[in-house]
Scaffold this motif. Sequence first.
Motif, PDB file in Angstrom:
ATOM      1  N   LEU B  96       1.096  -1.254  -0.213  1.00  0.00           N
ATOM      2  CA  LEU B  96      -0.318   0.078   0.034  1.00  0.00           C
ATOM      3  C   LEU B  96       0.345   1.430   0.287  1.00  0.00           C
ATOM      4  CD1 LEU B  96      -2.774  -1.105   2.321  1.00  0.00           C
ATOM      5  CD2 LEU B  96      -2.778  -0.538  -0.086  1.00  0.00           C
ATOM      6  N   GLY B  99       2.726   1.077  -3.720  1.00  0.00           N
ATOM      7  CA  GLY B  99       1.578   1.504  -4.498  1.00  0.00           C
ATOM      8  C   GLY B  99       1.321   3.420  -4.382  1.00  0.00           C
ATOM      9  N   ASP B 199       0.542   1.632  -9.769  1.00  0.00           N
ATOM     10  CA  ASP B 199       0.221   1.461  -7.933  1.00  0.00           C
ATOM     11  C   ASP B 199      -0.339  -0.233  -7.842  1.00  0.00           C
ATOM     12  OD1 ASP B 199      -1.254   1.162  -5.376  1.00  0.00           O
ATOM     13  OD2 ASP B 199      -2.371   3.297  -6.152  1.00  0.00           O
ATOM     14  N   ARG B 203       1.682  -2.873  -5.711  1.00  0.00           N
ATOM     15  CA  ARG B 203       0.370  -3.550  -4.895  1.00  0.00           C
ATOM     16  C   ARG B 203       0.922  -5.311  -5.108  1.00  0.00           C
ATOM     17  NH1 ARG B 203      -4.443  -0.145  -4.179  1.00  0.00           N
ATOM     18  NH2 ARG B 203      -4.989  -1.715  -3.184  1.00  0.00           N
TER      19      ARG B 203
END
Lengths: 231, 226
Positions: B96, B99, B199, B203
Amino acid sequence: MSRAAVRPAPHAPLPGETIADAVARFVRTEIFEGRLVGGQRLPQDDIAESVGVSRIPVREAIIALEREGWVRVERHRGAFINALDEQAVLDRFALYGRFYGFAARRALERMSGEQRETLRRLALDLARPSGAKPFERANGAYMSTLVHFAGSARLRGVLRSTAQIVPGNFFVTVPKSIAIQRAGISALQAALDADDAPAAERICADMEHRHALEVIAVMHARHARAATAQA
Amino acid sequence: MSTHGRTLPRRLKRESSSEQVAEHIRRLIMSGELVKGERLRQEDLAEELGVSRIPVREAIIALDREGWLDFEANRGAHVAGLAADDIGDHYELRGLVFGLLARRVVETATDEDVKVLSALAAEMKRTADLVEFAVTNERMIRQIIRVAASPRLTAALLVTPAIMHHDFYEFVPTGRKNQEAGIAAFLRAVKQRSADAADTAMRTMLRRQGQAVLAAFTASGVVGGQ
């Protein structure tokens, strides 16, 4: 910073806080209020003096503040303040949005039927109109329960260091955030009831982004005031 | 400091002793040698690692902030526990953060930055040596951090740190393949200026690394045994 030394401030640790926690809280407030600014070296001796402690808890506070993003440590040179600018606020709340979205997803995977009911009840408490303080309590109860039901030790660890950017009661300092949080939690709870993890993640990200914009507005107002006071 | 009988390249930043102690403890927890609830013996650790009490105490404070230990003034430091879920969660959370860093890279990277990142990716592909691969990968990550230019996101990486460093790719058999594929997807996204794709690439890469690490620990018999 010289101003900090003459402020009449009770910097004693709050219940449950270590001396280092109190030092960290003091430094966060100084940065938020614009008395310590980006790029400046953290004046460790002044801080120790202002809080009335030795250098050791100041060093310990720096370890926590570095992980929270308030300062960066350069070896053999000391700790330097990271600018609390718009990008910093946006990034901070983007992280919150993702971490709470993660909490919602894991909670959906891991919580029992009874726990779902508990969360629903806590969401209803938040929907009632109330002042900043009761709202903060109800919100704290909902969020910490959501994180608890996510059942993730790593998430709790990460949130421990995602310290609040706004010192004190968030909803007192940023009153417009009450409406944002109330609408956001209502939408989040609806997504949880519908078992819709992607929607829950989107709602958390969107809600935290709105908070960021309000915090930026409050900061601009405070810094303008601080600049006037110093002139 | 030597790893696998060779001296690490000089360009590798030498960590402070408290960082080294922290890495050592994280690893003892990850490998199951320290178990949930166990009390950390500061004197023993200091003696074992040949350091003073100060870096051990600083490492414990850092690990408390990162959530690996619970440290209370009167009770000492206790291991917060580690389960199979924790490894997956750790990498998911690191993903996260990465990302968001990837999004910032797409927003800010100049053509020159893209060239530097591409050259590092090519270097990673070329090397046959797993330690050199790890070192080049670290340079890649430092480059991503530099281009993203976000102190707050960089700090969040301190709380979701890499669990292993130079021997990661020897310990985790599919680690290199995951990393190369992830970095390639990330670079494609940066060139196309797609923040969403960059992103997702990060992830996905970190989620896969989490699964691979869990598989490696399970194979060595330390996690998920029951």
